[in-house]
Design a protein around this motif. Structure first.
Motif, PDB file in Angstrom:
ATOM      1  N   SER A  17      -4.572 -44.787  16.954  1.00 45.69           N
ATOM      2  CA  SER A  17      -3.816 -43.549  17.134  1.00 45.69           C
ATOM      3  C   SER A  17      -3.559 -43.291  18.609  1.00 45.69           C
ATOM      4  N   LEU A  18      -2.496 -42.575  18.867  1.00 46.74           N
ATOM      5  CA  LEU A  18      -2.181 -42.083  20.202  1.00 46.74           C
ATOM      6  C   LEU A  18      -1.512 -40.723  20.058  1.00 46.74           C
ATOM      7  N   ARG A  19      -1.660 -39.896  21.085  1.00 45.57           N
ATOM      8  CA  ARG A  19      -0.914 -38.641  21.123  1.00 45.57           C
ATOM      9  C   ARG A  19      -0.075 -38.609  22.389  1.00 45.57           C
ATOM     10  N   LEU A  20       1.218 -38.524  22.206  1.00 47.11           N
ATOM     11  CA  LEU A  20       2.134 -38.408  23.334  1.00 47.11           C
ATOM     12  C   LEU A  20       2.383 -36.934  23.630  1.00 47.11           C
ATOM     13  N   SER A  21       2.547 -36.647  24.905  1.00 39.88           N
ATOM     14  CA  SER A  21       2.880 -35.295  25.345  1.00 39.88           C
ATOM     15  C   SER A  21       4.185 -35.331  26.121  1.00 39.88           C
ATOM     16  N   CYS A  22       4.915 -34.255  26.039  1.00 41.71           N
ATOM     17  CA  CYS A  22       6.152 -34.094  26.800  1.00 41.71           C
ATOM     18  C   CYS A  22       6.104 -32.716  27.444  1.00 41.71           C
ATOM     19  N   ARG A  67       2.915 -40.747   8.995  1.00 35.40           N
ATOM     20  CA  ARG A  67       2.027 -41.307  10.030  1.00 35.40           C
ATOM     21  C   ARG A  67       2.121 -40.534  11.333  1.00 35.40           C
ATOM     22  N   PHE A  68       3.309 -40.024  11.664  1.00 31.97           N
ATOM     23  CA  PHE A  68       3.539 -39.311  12.921  1.00 31.97           C
ATOM     24  C   PHE A  68       3.719 -37.825  12.643  1.00 31.97           C
ATOM     25  N   THR A  69       3.293 -37.011  13.600  1.00 32.99           N
ATOM     26  CA  THR A  69       3.465 -35.565  13.497  1.00 32.99           C
ATOM     27  C   THR A  69       3.974 -35.016  14.819  1.00 32.99           C
ATOM     28  N   ILE A  70       5.079 -34.301  14.767  1.00 29.25           N
ATOM     29  CA  ILE A  70       5.606 -33.633  15.963  1.00 29.25           C
ATOM     30  C   ILE A  70       5.169 -32.177  15.936  1.00 29.25           C
ATOM     31  N   SER A  71       4.803 -31.667  17.104  1.00 31.47           N
ATOM     32  CA  SER A  71       4.407 -30.270  17.202  1.00 31.47           C
ATOM     33  C   SER A  71       4.774 -29.751  18.584  1.00 31.47           C
ATOM     34  N   ARG A  72       4.677 -28.450  18.752  1.00 30.46           N
ATOM     35  CA  ARG A  72       5.046 -27.867  20.039  1.00 30.46           C
ATOM     36  C   ARG A  72       4.111 -26.722  20.371  1.00 30.46           C
ATOM     37  N   ASP A  73       3.917 -26.506  21.670  1.00 31.42           N
ATOM     38  CA  ASP A  73       3.149 -25.382  22.180  1.00 31.42           C
ATOM     39  C   ASP A  73       4.043 -24.697  23.200  1.00 31.42           C
ATOM     40  N   ASN A  74       4.677 -23.607  22.791  1.00 29.43           N
ATOM     41  CA  ASN A  74       5.634 -22.947  23.673  1.00 29.43           C
ATOM     42  C   ASN A  74       4.942 -22.266  24.853  1.00 29.43           C
ATOM     43  N   VAL A  75       3.676 -21.931  24.705  1.00 30.92           N
ATOM     44  CA  VAL A  75       2.942 -21.331  25.821  1.00 30.92           C
ATOM     45  C   VAL A  75       2.728 -22.378  26.909  1.00 30.92           C
ATOM     46  N   LYS A  76       2.375 -23.594  26.496  1.00 30.20           N
ATOM     47  CA  LYS A  76       2.149 -24.672  27.465  1.00 30.20           C
ATOM     48  C   LYS A  76       3.446 -25.402  27.809  1.00 30.20           C
ATOM     49  N   ASN A  77       4.542 -25.023  27.161  1.00 31.92           N
ATOM     50  CA  ASN A  77       5.839 -25.672  27.422  1.00 31.92           C
ATOM     51  C   ASN A  77       5.763 -27.182  27.205  1.00 31.92           C
ATOM     52  N   VAL A  79       5.641 -30.471  24.153  1.00 27.16           N
ATOM     53  CA  VAL A  79       5.857 -31.006  22.805  1.00 27.16           C
ATOM     54  C   VAL A  79       4.977 -32.241  22.648  1.00 27.16           C
ATOM     55  N   TYR A  80       4.453 -32.426  21.455  1.00 29.72           N
ATOM     56  CA  TYR A  80       3.532 -33.526  21.194  1.00 29.72           C
ATOM     57  C   TYR A  80       4.061 -34.424  20.079  1.00 29.72           C
ATOM     58  N   LEU A  81       3.618 -35.671  20.120  1.00 27.81           N
ATOM     59  CA  LEU A  81       3.855 -36.589  19.016  1.00 27.81           C
ATOM     60  C   LEU A  81       2.526 -37.272  18.709  1.00 27.81           C
ATOM     61  N   GLU A  82       1.915 -36.868  17.612  1.00 24.36           N
ATOM     62  CA  GLU A  82       0.669 -37.482  17.164  1.00 24.36           C
ATOM     63  C   GLU A  82       1.029 -38.680  16.316  1.00 24.36           C
ATOM     64  N   MET A  83       0.512 -39.850  16.714  1.00 24.03           N
ATOM     65  CA  MET A  83       0.855 -41.101  16.039  1.00 24.03           C
ATOM     66  C   MET A  83      -0.409 -41.725  15.471  1.00 24.03           C
ATOM     67  N   ASN A  84      -0.451 -41.874  14.169  1.00 24.42           N
ATOM     68  CA  ASN A  84      -1.597 -42.465  13.487  1.00 24.42           C
ATOM     69  C   ASN A  84      -1.177 -43.723  12.742  1.00 24.42           C
ATOM     70  N   SER A  85      -2.167 -44.513  12.361  1.00 25.75           N
ATOM     71  CA  SER A  85      -1.907 -45.752  11.609  1.00 25.75           C
ATOM     72  C   SER A  85      -0.815 -46.578  12.275  1.00 25.75           C
ATOM     73  N   LEU A  86      -0.947 -46.757  13.562  1.00 25.54           N
ATOM     74  CA  LEU A  86       0.080 -47.446  14.328  1.00 25.54           C
ATOM     75  C   LEU A  86       0.212 -48.900  13.912  1.00 25.54           C
ATOM     76  N   LYS A  87       1.444 -49.382  13.971  1.00 27.68           N
ATOM     77  CA  LYS A  87       1.789 -50.750  13.601  1.00 27.68           C
ATOM     78  C   LYS A  87       2.410 -51.451  14.800  1.00 27.68           C
ATOM     79  N   PRO A  88       2.347 -52.774  14.840  1.00 25.16           N
ATOM     80  CA  PRO A  88       3.001 -53.487  15.952  1.00 25.16           C
ATOM     81  C   PRO A  88       4.481 -53.133  16.091  1.00 25.16           C
ATOM     82  N   GLU A  89       5.146 -52.845  14.994  1.00 19.80           N
ATOM     83  CA  GLU A  89       6.566 -52.501  15.077  1.00 19.80           C
ATOM     84  C   GLU A  89       6.813 -51.115  15.673  1.00 19.80           C
ATOM     85  N   ASP A  90       5.761 -50.362  15.920  1.00 18.71           N
ATOM     86  CA  ASP A  90       5.895 -49.089  16.626  1.00 18.71           C
ATOM     87  C   ASP A  90       5.947 -49.279  18.140  1.00 18.71           C
TER      88      ASP A  90
END
Length: 121
Positions: A17-22, A67-77, A79-90
């Protein structure tokens, strides 16, 4: 003007898993719908997920649904992308974008520089 900076990419084994932040600066993201796209080696940039600024409804590409979940925190400005069960094609450079919710890149006004995600088998 909105500046977007992605982080959280890296090397992970398949199944991990990885969590991306924007993080945004220059303007509040609270009135923007947001999306994540990715571009794999030798491929075009494709839609991954998006989230509306009103109501927070989410949309996903079939390839990441469940497998992936997008979410947002408007207070912190941020956006996140939670990525689980990652595959090589990701494996791809992942970009966040502001302004739209559709899979069309033309729908988005601002883009980050991208963060590399590599999934080893």
């Amino acid at each position: 003007q909105v500046q977007l900076v992605e982080s959280g990419g890296g090397l992970v084994q398949a199944g991990g898993s990885l969590r991306l932040s924007c993080a945004a600066s220059g303007r509040s993201l609270s009135r923007y719908s947001m999306g994540w796209f990715r571009q794999g080696p030798g491929k075009e940039r494709d839609f991954v997920a998006s989230i509306r600024w009103i109501g927070g409804r989410t949309y996903y590409a079939d390839s990441v649904k469940g497998r992936f979940t997008i979410s947002r925190d408007n207070v912190k400005n941020t956006v996140y992308l939670e990525m689980n069960s990652l595959k090589p094609e990701d494996t791809a450079v992942y970009y966040c974008a502001a302004g739209g919710t559709t899979p069309s890149q033309d729908d988005y006004d601002y883009w980050g520089q991208g963060t590399q995600v590599t999934v080893s088998s």
